[in-house]
Write an enzyme that holds these catalytic residues in place. Structure first.
Site, PDB file in Angstrom:
ATOM      1  N   ALA A  65      -2.749  -0.159 -31.763  1.00 39.66           N
ATOM      2  CA  ALA A  65      -4.207  -0.428 -31.215  1.00 39.66           C
ATOM      3  C   ALA A  65      -4.067   0.140 -29.542  1.00 39.66           C
ATOM      4  O   ALA A  65      -2.905   0.273 -29.108  1.00 39.66           O
ATOM      5  CB  ALA A  65      -4.474  -1.975 -31.215  1.00 39.66           C
ATOM      6  N   GLY A 108      -1.370  -2.104 -34.741  1.00 38.84           N
ATOM      7  CA  GLY A 108      -2.340  -1.871 -35.570  1.00 38.84           C
ATOM      8  C   GLY A 108      -2.246  -0.713 -36.525  1.00 38.84           C
ATOM      9  O   GLY A 108      -2.891  -0.721 -37.267  1.00 38.84           O
ATOM     10  N   GLU A 111      -0.762  -2.192 -39.385  1.00 35.74           N
ATOM     11  CA  GLU A 111      -1.671  -3.126 -40.056  1.00 35.74           C
ATOM     12  C   GLU A 111      -2.925  -2.189 -40.768  1.00 35.74           C
ATOM     13  O   GLU A 111      -3.427  -2.665 -41.870  1.00 35.74           O
ATOM     14  CB  GLU A 111      -2.313  -3.949 -38.894  1.00 35.74           C
ATOM     15  CG  GLU A 111      -1.419  -4.947 -38.362  1.00 35.74           C
ATOM     16  CD  GLU A 111      -2.014  -5.566 -37.237  1.00 35.74           C
ATOM     17  OE1 GLU A 111      -2.198  -4.981 -36.052  1.00 35.74           O
ATOM     18  OE2 GLU A 111      -2.014  -6.774 -37.104  1.00 35.74           O
TER      19      GLU A 111
HETATM   20  C1  HXC Z   1      -2.663   3.698 -25.844  1.00 38.72           C
HETATM   21  C2  HXC Z   1      -0.871   5.059 -26.495  1.00 38.72           C
HETATM   22  C3  HXC Z   1      -0.474   4.253 -27.451  1.00 38.72           C
HETATM   23  C4  HXC Z   1      -1.042   3.176 -27.675  1.00 38.72           C
HETATM   24  C5  HXC Z   1       0.973   5.836 -27.571  1.00 38.72           C
HETATM   25  N1  HXC Z   1       0.156   6.110 -26.613  1.00 38.72           N
HETATM   26  N2  HXC Z   1       0.805   4.831 -28.060  1.00 38.72           N
HETATM   27  N3  HXC Z   1      -1.809   4.822 -25.724  1.00 38.72           N
HETATM   28  N4  HXC Z   1      -2.158   2.835 -26.899  1.00 38.72           N
HETATM   29  N5  HXC Z   1      -0.897   2.070 -28.623  1.00 38.72           N
HETATM   30  C6  HXC Z   1      -0.100   7.396 -25.618  1.00 38.72           C
HETATM   31  C7  HXC Z   1       0.937   7.313 -24.543  1.00 38.72           C
HETATM   32  O1  HXC Z   1       0.571   6.533 -23.636  1.00 38.72           O
HETATM   33  C8  HXC Z   1       1.137   8.721 -24.187  1.00 38.72           C
HETATM   34  O2  HXC Z   1      -0.173   9.032 -23.553  1.00 38.72           O
HETATM   35  C9  HXC Z   1       0.773   9.418 -25.486  1.00 38.72           C
HETATM   36  O3  HXC Z   1       0.073   8.546 -26.442  1.00 38.72           O
HETATM   37  C10 HXC Z   1       2.072   9.892 -26.064  1.00 38.72           C
HETATM   38  O4  HXC Z   1       2.755   8.698 -26.197  1.00 38.72           O
HETATM   39  P1  HXC Z   1       4.351   8.692 -25.613  1.00 38.72           P
HETATM   40  O5  HXC Z   1       4.863   7.393 -25.408  1.00 38.72           O
HETATM   41  O6  HXC Z   1       4.455   9.730 -24.408  1.00 38.72           O
HETATM   42  O7  HXC Z   1       5.167   9.276 -26.856  1.00 38.72           O
HETATM   43  P2  HXC Z   1       6.781   8.962 -27.324  1.00 38.72           P
HETATM   44  O8  HXC Z   1       7.578   9.142 -25.982  1.00 38.72           O
HETATM   45  O9  HXC Z   1       6.955  10.122 -28.310  1.00 38.72           O
HETATM   46  O10 HXC Z   1       6.875   7.557 -27.639  1.00 38.72           O
HETATM   47  C11 HXC Z   1       6.063   7.278 -28.997  1.00 38.72           C
HETATM   48  C12 HXC Z   1       5.899   5.633 -29.057  1.00 38.72           C
HETATM   49  C13 HXC Z   1       5.332   5.128 -27.887  1.00 38.72           C
HETATM   50  C14 HXC Z   1       7.408   5.196 -29.269  1.00 38.72           C
HETATM   51  C15 HXC Z   1       5.093   5.338 -30.347  1.00 38.72           C
HETATM   52  O11 HXC Z   1       4.148   5.707 -27.543  1.00 38.72           O
HETATM   53  C16 HXC Z   1       4.901   3.721 -27.925  1.00 38.72           C
HETATM   54  O12 HXC Z   1       5.856   2.696 -27.968  1.00 38.72           O
HETATM   55  N6  HXC Z   1       3.717   3.393 -28.144  1.00 38.72           N
HETATM   56  C17 HXC Z   1       3.175   1.926 -28.158  1.00 38.72           C
HETATM   57  C18 HXC Z   1       3.543   1.506 -29.611  1.00 38.72           C
HETATM   58  C19 HXC Z   1       3.114  -0.159 -29.748  1.00 38.72           C
HETATM   59  O13 HXC Z   1       3.574  -0.979 -28.973  1.00 38.72           O
HETATM   60  N7  HXC Z   1       2.174  -0.228 -30.641  1.00 38.72           N
HETATM   61  C20 HXC Z   1       1.589  -1.342 -30.941  1.00 38.72           C
HETATM   62  C21 HXC Z   1       0.306  -1.646 -29.867  1.00 38.72           C
HETATM   63  S1  HXC Z   1      -0.502  -3.022 -29.768  1.00 38.72           S
HETATM   64  P3  HXC Z   1      -0.043   9.630 -21.910  1.00 38.72           P
HETATM   65  O14 HXC Z   1      -1.696   9.700 -21.602  1.00 38.72           O
HETATM   66  O15 HXC Z   1       1.130   8.997 -21.039  1.00 38.72           O
HETATM   67  O16 HXC Z   1       0.431  11.215 -22.526  1.00 38.72           O
HETATM   68  C22 HXC Z   1      -1.322  -3.261 -31.160  1.00 38.72           C
HETATM   69  C23 HXC Z   1      -2.019  -4.644 -30.784  1.00 38.72           C
HETATM   70  C24 HXC Z   1      -2.557  -5.042 -32.146  1.00 38.72           C
HETATM   71  O17 HXC Z   1      -1.348  -2.754 -31.830  1.00 38.72           O
HETATM   72  C25 HXC Z   1      -3.196  -6.528 -31.920  1.00 38.72           C
HETATM   73  C26 HXC Z   1      -2.729  -7.028 -30.754  1.00 38.72           C
HETATM   74  C27 HXC Z   1      -3.987  -7.545 -29.660  1.00 38.72           C
END
Ligand code: HXC
Length: 257
Positions: A65, A108, A111
């Site tokens: 998400a 998400g 999911e």
């Molecule tokens: C918003 C996101 C994002 C996310 C990545 N991006 N995941 N933006 N929400 N979930 C954005 C980053 O900010 C970045 O933008 C661009 O995408 C590229 O990501 P990087 O991090 O630079 O890439 P990389 O270094 O290759 O790392 C990939 C990754 C990492 C390991 C997948 O992006 C990551 O950890 N993302 C979050 C994963 C996560 O926690 N998902 C769960 C989300 S919570 P910029 O602008 O900086 O270039 C969820 C909640 C569900 O799903 C219900 C709860 C309420």
């Protein structure tokens, strides 16, 4: 094409829906949710569509998400808008769905993949529910569907530590039906979809309903539900065609009725 965050293509009786927010690794914001739900509902009503394939990019099916969109929200925003509730509609589609997962399927994203009926993984796929690392928990059914898919021990570990699983571990655990080399994922997913779309559409819907029922009810009730649907398929012309084609040693030509 009114969509900003997804691409929709038709290939015969298969519809391919590609998440297309590469700048955010397909993070699922409200716009993505609205577009995926609207597009899939429209395709679900189309009798010319027999299967939906949902995919992302090579690097990310969806990295979760949208964290930046959620960060400032307060409880009442979330509650009154019933944040994420629309995703449930994806699980209520009658048309079979195939998730083709390459790269990250986190939070998400995992999911969303689990909301689909068949889950195919590229050898590059990474699954997990890392919400806890952000101070939240899964919100699109992950704690429930992951537990049903892989069992309590692994679901607990993934949800409590945020550890991710690679494709091999996900297949061993029963989360995905098969692993495919990344370069072949889309072709394989489309082939699976074409196979499904070539079956009798109402019978495929009934098969899907019957399997899904097992998540909602007891064994005895589930078997009764299956038996009623099994009897019902004898009301279709496709049952006659399928069985006649077998006797005549030729492929069936289902007419979806
Ligand atoms: C918003 C996101 C994002 C996310 C990545 N991006 N995941 N933006 N929400 N979930 C954005 C980053 O900010 C970045 O933008 C661009 O995408 C590229 O990501 P990087 O991090 O630079 O890439 P990389 O270094 O290759 O790392 C990939 C990754 C990492 C390991 C997948 O992006 C990551 O950890 N993302 C979050 C994963 C996560 O926690 N998902 C769960 C989300 S919570 P910029 O602008 O900086 O270039 C969820 C909640 C569900 O799903 C219900 C709860 C309420």
């Amino acid at each position: 094409e009114p969509y900003e965050t997804i691409l929709v293509e038709r290939k015969g009786r298969t519809a391919l829906l590609t998440l297309n927010r590469p700048e955010a690794l397909n993070a699922l914001n409200l716009r993505v949710m609205e577009e995926v739900v609207a597009a899939t509902r429209e395709l679900d009503r189309d009798p010319e569509v027999g299967c939906l394939v949902l995919t992302g990019s090579a690097k990310a099916f969806a990295a979760g998400a949208d964290i930046k969109e959620m960060e400032p929200r307060q409880y009442l925003d979330m509650y009154l808008s019933d944040w994420f509730a629309a995703w449930d509609r994806l699980g209520q589609l009658r048309t079979p769905t195939v998730a083709a997962v390459s790269g990250y399927a986190l939070g998400g994203g995992c999911e969303l993949a689990m909301l689909c009926d068949v889950l195919l993984a590229a050898d590059t796929a990474v699954f997990g529910q890392p919400e806890i690392k952000l101070g939240v928990i899964p919100g699109i059914g992950g704690s429930q569907r992951l537990t049903r898919a892989v069992g309590k021990a692994k679901a607990m570990e993934l949800c409590l530590t945020g550890r991710t699983m690679d494709a091999e571990e996900a297949e061993r655990a029963g989360l995905v039906s098969r692993i495919v080399p990344a370069g072949e994922l889309l072709a394989e997913a489309l082939a699976v979809a074409e196979t499904i779309a070539g079956m009798s559409a109402p019978v495929a819907m009934m098969a899907k309903e019957a399997v899904n029922r097992s998540f909602e009810t007891t064994l005895a009730e589930g078997v009764r539900f299956e038996r009623r649907l099994f009897h019902a398929v004898f009301a279709t012309a496709d049952q006659k065609e399928g069985m006649r084609a077998f006797s005549e040693k030729r492929p069936p030509e289902f007419r979806h009725g």
